[in-house]
Design an enzyme around this catalytic site. Structure first.
Site, PDB file in Angstrom:
ATOM      1  N   PRO A   2       0.775  -1.151  -0.014  1.00  0.00           N
ATOM      2  CA  PRO A   2      -0.062   0.164  -0.054  1.00  0.00           C
ATOM      3  C   PRO A   2       0.787   1.233  -0.166  1.00  0.00           C
ATOM      4  O   PRO A   2       1.616   1.367   0.742  1.00  0.00           O
ATOM      5  CB  PRO A   2      -0.803  -0.053   1.351  1.00  0.00           C
ATOM      6  N   GLU A   3       0.679   2.060  -0.953  1.00  0.00           N
ATOM      7  CA  GLU A   3       1.260   3.480  -1.015  1.00  0.00           C
ATOM      8  C   GLU A   3       0.186   4.754  -0.563  1.00  0.00           C
ATOM      9  O   GLU A   3      -0.818   4.358  -0.153  1.00  0.00           O
ATOM     10  CB  GLU A   3       1.897   3.688  -2.272  1.00  0.00           C
TER      11      GLU A   3
END
Length: 269
Positions: A2-3
């Site tokens: 997840p960014e």
């Protein structure tokens, strides 16, 4: 992994269920995350959520006297449950409120949950972070000033959280392509004007990814369990050997800073 867009998508998804809600209890089934979950997280119990925010890739759940700070790690996700459901093998933490249960799932256990009772910006995990890429303190001049004399690659430079937060591997490749900058070019050799273009590209790609709900490549889905759709709009990432949308040359892959990087050898200089 997840960014920033995925974390922001999560924040937006859980906000209606958490803003103003009372945290009734926190259930820690397995404290063995990246850092052990300490007992002080229970200090949030019985308190009303006053603010739900994001700083870099951290979700900040503020109550009177402190905040819970959650990081999704490499494979973490948060689900909203409005009915009871048996926890799965990797469902490590539940935040139970008077509205719903927020269930944190993390197969690889690189996520974390902390209680913070000091000013948030003073916390060791937050105090040295750079500006938010979508905030007022981030622009081409900021990148140009910090890059003077830097010999590391521009891709590594913009992925440094002390320079700017949240520009992960996928979005760094995309932004550099949009700005026409080769990912291996020394950061100190990029001009002021080209940094203006790069800052604009970073803002654009992150903004569009947030609106699309993030990028699902392996594990990510939103708080409602739906995937992110920005993968359909990727211009270079994970497209090795496919034709560049601008010039038709084959997209290439190269490892930079131990991360896979994708670029067009003709369009990026």
């Amino acid at each position: 992994m997840p960014e920033l867009p995925e974390v922001e998508t999560t924040r937006r998804g859980i906000a209606p269920w958490l803003d103003g809600a009372v945290i009734e209890r926190i259930v820690v089934r397995d404290p063995r995350l990246r850092w052990p979950v300490a007992d002080d997280v229970h200090r949030a119990e019985g308190q009303r959520v006053t603010r739900l925010a994001r700083r870099a890739k951290y979700l900040l759940v503020s109550v009177d006297g402190g905040a819970l700070m959650l990081h999704l790690g490499m494979s973490g996700s948060v689900r909203v449950l409005t009915t009871s459901a048996e926890p799965g093998r990797h469902d490590h933490v539940d935040i139970v409120t008077d509205r719903a249960t927020l269930r944190f799932n993390d197969p690889r256990r690189f996520g974390s949950l902390h209680w913070v009772d000091e000013p948030l910006d003073a916390h060791a995990l937050l105090r040295d972070l750079g500006p938010e890429p979508l905030g007022p303190d981030f622009d081409g001049d900021h990148l140009w000033r910090l890059s003077r004399g830097a010999r590391r690659s521009v891709k590594t430079f913009i992925m440094d959280g002390k320079v700017v937060v949240g520009v992960g591997n996928i979005y760094a490749s995309e932004a550099l392509y949009m700005a026409g900058i080769h990912p291996t070019r020394h950061a100190g050799r990029v001009s002021r004007a080209r940094y203006d273009g790069l800052a604009a590209a970073i803002r654009d790609v992150l903004g569009r990814a947030i609106e699309a709900g993030g990028t699902t490549l392996r594990d990510f889905s939103s708080a409602q369990g739906t995937p992110g759709y920005f993968a359909q709009d990727l211009l270079v990432y994970d497209r090795e050997g496919q034709a560049c949308f601008q010039c038709g040359d084959a997209i290439r892959r190269r490892v930079i800073g131990q991360r896979a990087s994708y670029y067009c050898p003709r369009c990026q200089r």
